[in-house]
Design a protein around this motif. Structure first.
Motif, PDB file in Angstrom:
ATOM      1  N   CYS A  47     -85.995  -0.862  -6.507  1.00  0.00           N
ATOM      2  CA  CYS A  47     -85.030  -1.926  -6.774  1.00  0.00           C
ATOM      3  C   CYS A  47     -84.885  -2.802  -5.526  1.00  0.00           C
ATOM      4  O   CYS A  47     -84.740  -2.291  -4.419  1.00  0.00           O
ATOM      5  N   CYS A  50     -80.883  -2.037  -4.209  1.00  0.00           N
ATOM      6  CA  CYS A  50     -80.461  -0.718  -3.700  1.00  0.00           C
ATOM      7  C   CYS A  50     -81.657   0.129  -3.255  1.00  0.00           C
ATOM      8  O   CYS A  50     -81.469   1.221  -2.743  1.00  0.00           O
ATOM      9  N   CYS A  98     -82.109  -2.229 -12.979  1.00  0.00           N
ATOM     10  CA  CYS A  98     -82.005  -1.029 -12.132  1.00  0.00           C
ATOM     11  C   CYS A  98     -80.903  -0.147 -12.709  1.00  0.00           C
ATOM     12  O   CYS A  98     -79.775  -0.585 -12.890  1.00  0.00           O
ATOM     13  N   CYS A 101     -77.925   0.473  -9.714  1.00  0.00           N
ATOM     14  CA  CYS A 101     -76.961  -0.535  -9.239  1.00  0.00           C
ATOM     15  C   CYS A 101     -76.732  -1.647 -10.250  1.00  0.00           C
ATOM     16  O   CYS A 101     -75.949  -2.552 -10.003  1.00  0.00           O
TER      17      CYS A 101
HETATM   18 ZN    ZN Z   1     -80.698  -0.963  -7.749  1.00  0.00          ZN
END
Ligand code: ZN
Length: 127
Positions: A47, A50, A98, A101
């Protein structure tokens, strides 16, 4: 086909520069998150926000002709082939999500359907 990688990069850059809050980009709708979790295809990149390996790809289709199927998540790929053979024209959107997050971004959009099949090989002209 419209490629959204430029917009994606600029969104990520804006977050890194502090011009965009992560809350502004990590706002996947609960339904999108659920779809990503249950039927999303794994994406092999971390991601961008994050950096967890929790990315999934989700495919949506939209089109007046699709009626009740419009706005549906299409999975697996065979469904898309089936839809392409059943309808003349619709738009397919591919989104990355994702799971950790809730980052989400459109990757690409393209037209599909019978009208967009590869044309048959041109006939040879008689001389
Ligand atoms: Zn993420």
């Amino acid at each position: 086909m419209v490629d959204y990688s430029l917009a994606r990069r600029s969104a990520i850059a804006s977050v890194r520069r502090g011009m965009l809050d992560t809350n502004d980009v990590c706002d996947a709708h609960p339904e999108l998150l659920r779809a990503a979790k249950n039927i999303g295809e794994e994406i092999d990149i971390p991601c961008p926000i994050c950096s967890h390996e929790a990315m999934r790809g989700v495919r949506y289709v939209y089109g007046a002709e699709l009626k009740r199927n419009s706005g549906r998540v299409v999975y697996p790929r065979e469904w898309l082939v089936e839809l392409s053979e059943s309808y003349d024209q619709f738009t397919c959107y591919e989104v990355e999500v994702c799971l950790d997050c809730a980052w989400n971004h459109l990757i690409r959009a393209y037209q599909a359907g019978r009208r967009f099949r590869k044309p048959a090989a041109p006939r040879r002209r008689r001389r």
